[in-house]
Write an enzyme that holds these catalytic residues in place. Structure first.
Site, PDB file in Angstrom:
ATOM      1  N   SER A   1       5.571 -27.502  22.933  1.00  0.00           N
ATOM      2  CA  SER A   1       6.466 -26.753  23.812  1.00  0.00           C
ATOM      3  C   SER A   1       5.730 -26.452  25.108  1.00  0.00           C
ATOM      4  O   SER A   1       4.572 -26.827  25.285  1.00  0.00           O
ATOM      5  CB  SER A   1       6.900 -25.443  23.137  1.00  0.00           C
ATOM      6  OG  SER A   1       5.771 -24.598  22.913  1.00  0.00           O
ATOM      7  N   LYS A   2       6.400 -25.753  26.007  1.00  0.00           N
ATOM      8  CA  LYS A   2       5.785 -25.447  27.297  1.00  0.00           C
ATOM      9  C   LYS A   2       4.498 -24.631  27.141  1.00  0.00           C
ATOM     10  O   LYS A   2       3.566 -24.786  27.922  1.00  0.00           O
ATOM     11  CB  LYS A   2       6.772 -24.685  28.185  1.00  0.00           C
ATOM     12  CG  LYS A   2       7.886 -25.563  28.736  1.00  0.00           C
ATOM     13  CD  LYS A   2       8.767 -24.799  29.709  1.00  0.00           C
ATOM     14  CE  LYS A   2       9.846 -25.700  30.289  1.00  0.00           C
ATOM     15  NZ  LYS A   2      10.708 -24.973  31.243  1.00  0.00           N
ATOM     16  N   ARG A   3       4.450 -23.794  26.123  1.00  0.00           N
ATOM     17  CA  ARG A   3       3.234 -22.978  25.959  1.00  0.00           C
ATOM     18  C   ARG A   3       2.043 -23.827  25.529  1.00  0.00           C
ATOM     19  O   ARG A   3       0.900 -23.424  25.681  1.00  0.00           O
ATOM     20  CB  ARG A   3       3.476 -21.853  24.949  1.00  0.00           C
ATOM     21  CG  ARG A   3       3.650 -22.307  23.512  1.00  0.00           C
ATOM     22  CD  ARG A   3       4.021 -21.130  22.613  1.00  0.00           C
ATOM     23  NE  ARG A   3       4.290 -21.532  21.245  1.00  0.00           N
ATOM     24  CZ  ARG A   3       3.372 -21.639  20.308  1.00  0.00           C
ATOM     25  NH1 ARG A   3       2.100 -21.383  20.607  1.00  0.00           N
ATOM     26  NH2 ARG A   3       3.696 -22.005  19.098  1.00  0.00           N
TER      27      ARG A   3
END
Length: 467
Positions: A240-242
Site C-alpha cells: 500500500s502507499k504506506r
C-alpha cells in the site's frame, strides 16, 4: 515462434510500482528471447480514464527505461473489432443476449447470499425462448461458457492450475449500454496483436480461466501464461502507499535513479545466484520468466536506497550534475551559471559518496552554488559563536597570500596552523567548515576549499567574522 509480450495498463491512476515491475518482466522476457514488447492502453472505461494518467504512464515507462516496440495501441480505438468479435460469437452460438434488469440481478445475488451459495449469474437467459424477450429492455451480451470439464492453465510460474468449468458463470461481454467489457476487449486485442505470452500479476489468474475459454471460442491462438506473485510490504502485508506503493513519478521526485529502480525491481521475485548488481545487458541475457518464484516479494525502501546509493557512486559526475541542477535551480529560484556547474562537477566526487538519493545529493551540494550570505544551520551557527572568529581570522592571515590553492597544500598549511595554536586539526576545521558550507557536515574541508577557489573561500571566511 517470435515471442510477443505486452504491458496493458488502465489509465485510471498512476503507474504504480507493481505495474512497473510487470512491465519490466514483459520487456526483459521479450528482449531475452529476441521478441517484441508492446504497449496497450486499456482505456475503454472512458468515465475513469484520463489523459493525465495516460501521459503519466508513457512518461513513467520512458523515464525508467522500458521502450516499447511499434506504436502504442489504444483499446478505445478498436471498438469496431470488439463488436465484430461479439457478432461472431453470437452467430456461432457462443454468446447470447441477457435481458436481466439491474433489479433482477440484485435480487438474484441476495437470494444466493441468503442460501449460502456462490454469488454468480445463474444463466436464466442462456437458453431462453426469444419470445420471452421483455419490451423496452436493452440486453447485455453474455458468453456461453462451457459447463462440463475443466479449464487448465500450464502456467510458466504457477505450474499446472485447474478450475472446474461449472465454477465459472457466463460473463458479460457487452454491457447493456453497448460498451465492451475488459474481458472481451483484452482477449480480442491479444489475438489481433499476436500476443504469445501474457505475463501479469497472479491476481489475474481467475480472469485467465475465463479468457482462455473466450480465446478458444474466437478461434485465436492460445497464448502462454505466466502469473507472477504480487509485491507485499516489508511487513508481509499487501503493498500500500504506506509501504511505498507510489506512482513511478514519485520515485523519480524522491531522487531514485531509473537504473537503480530497474535493478531493484528485477530482484523482486527473480534472482541470478547471489548477484545484487545487475546491468541491463546481464538482465536481458539472464532473465527467464520461468525462474520467477511463486512467493510474494517484499518491497523494502531502505534496500532500494542502499542500491540507489551504489548507482549514484558509480554514475559520472557530469550526469549527476545534470540530475541535481534542476532541483537546485528550483530551490534557489534562479538558473545556475557556468561557474556554478563547473564547481558542482569538480566537487561531485566528494559529494556522491555520502548520498543515497539524488534529493540528498542536491541538498548536500547546495552550499557550492549558494550566493553570500550563506544560510547557516543551528550547529554551524553554534560552532562560529564558540570560535568567535579566532581560527577564521588566523586562517585568512595564513592563506591570503597563498598562490597554490590545492587541497594537499591547504591541508599542510592548516595543520601547521593547528600546531601553532596547540589545537587538533578538527578544532581548526570545524569553524572553517561552518563558514564555507553553512553546516558541520561536508566533504573534506580541504577539497571544499579547492573546489570553491581562493576568492570564494576567503569571501566566505570574511563573511562570518563578527563585527
Amino acid at each position: 515462434m517470435t515471442v510477443v509480450t505486452r504491458f496493458a495498463p488502465s489509465p485510471t491512476g498512476y503507474l504504480h510500482i507493481g505495474g512497473t515491475r510487470t512491465a519490466l518482466f514483459n520487456y526483459l522476457y521479450a528482449k531475452h528471447t529476441g521478441g517484441k514488447f508492446l504497449l496497450r492502453i486499456e482505456d475503454t472505461d472512458q468515465a475513469r480514464s484520463t489523459d493525465e494518467a495516460i501521459e503519466a504512464i508513457l512518461k513513467g515507462l520512458k523515464w525508467i527505461g522500458l521502450p516499447w516496440d511499434d506504436d502504442v495501441v489504444f483499446q478505445s480505438s478498436r471498438s469496431d473489432q470488439h463488436r465484430l468479435a461479439v457478432e461472431r460469437l453470437l452467430a456461432a452460438g457462443n454468446a447470447y443476449h441477457c435481458y436481466c434488469t439491474p433489479e433482477e440481478l440484485s435480487a438474484m445475488r441476495q437470494d444466493q447470499k441468503a442460501q449460502g451459495l456462490s454469488i454468480r449469474y445463474d444463466g436464466r437467459w442462456r437458453d431462453r425462448d426469444p419470445k420471452d424477450v421483455p419490451p423496452n429492455v436493452k440486453p447485455s451480451v453474455r458468453f456461453k461458457a462451457p459447463k462440463k470439464g475443466d479449464t487448465v492453465i500450464e502456467d510458466l510460474v504457477q505450474g499446472t492450475v485447474t478450475v472446474s468449468n461449472d465454477q465459472l458463470d457466463d460473463m458479460i461481454l457487452v454491457r447493456s449500454d453497448g460498451t465492451p467489457t475488459y474481458m472481451l476487449s483484452a482477449v480480442v486485442d491479444d489475438i489481433d496483436m499476436s500476443i504469445t505470452h501474457i505475463i501479469r500479476g497472479d491476481d489475474h489468474l481467475n480472469n485467465s480461466f475465463r479468457q482462455i475459454q473466450l480465446v478458444r471460442a474466437l478461434g485465436g491462438k492460445m497464448p502462454i501464461y505466466a502469473h507472477i506473485p504480487l509485491i507485499h510490504g516489508a511487513d508481509g502485508a499487501k503493498l500500500s502507499k504506506r509501504h511505498g506503493s507510489l506512482g513511478i513519478d514519485s520515485y523519480r521526485d524522491m531522487g531514485f535513479l531509473p537504473e537503480a529502480l530497474r535493478n531493484y525491481l528485477i530482484r523482486l521475485g527473480w534472482s541470478h545466484g547471489d548477484d545484487e548488481i545487475i546491468s541491463d545487458t546481464n538482465a536481458i541475457e539472464w532473465f527467464n520468466i520461468k525462474d520467477v518464484g511463486r512467493a510474494p516479494s517484499r518491497f523494502n525502501i531502505d534496500k532500494l536506497k542502499n542500491l540507489n546509493g551504489h548507482y549514484i557512486r558509480e554514475s559520472s559526475d557530469e550526469i549527476l550534475v545534470k540530475n541535481i541542477a534542476p532541483r537546485l535551480e528550483k530551490t534557489l529560484c534562479r538558473s545556475l551559471n557556468t561557474n556554478a556547474i563547473t564547481r558542482l562537477t569538480k566537487g561531485m566526487a566528494g559529494l556522491k559518496t555520502r548520498s543515497k538519493t539524488v534529493s540528498e545529493l542536491s541538498q548536500s551540494a547546495i552550499f557550492y552554488v549558494h550566493t553570500l550570505p550563506l544560510p547557516m544551520d543551528d550547529k554551524a551557527r553554534d560552532v562560529l559563536i564558540n570560535d568567535n572568529g579566532k581560527v577564521i581570522r588566523a586562517t585568512i592571515d595564513l592563506l591570503k597570500d597563498e598562490t597554490d590553492w590545492r587541497a594537499p597544500i591547504l591541508e599542510s598549511c592548516l595543520r601547521t596552523l593547528a600546531e601553532q595554536k596547540g589545537l587538533k586539526l578538527g578544532k581548526v576545521a570545524q569553524p572553517l567548515r561552518a563558514a564555507l558550507c553553512g553546516s558541520t557536515v561536508s566533504p573534506s574541508i580541504f577539497e571544499v576549499m579547492e573546489v570553491l577557489g581562493k576568492k570564494e573561500s576567503i569571501a566566505r571566511f570574511s563573511g562570518v567574522l563578527p563585527e
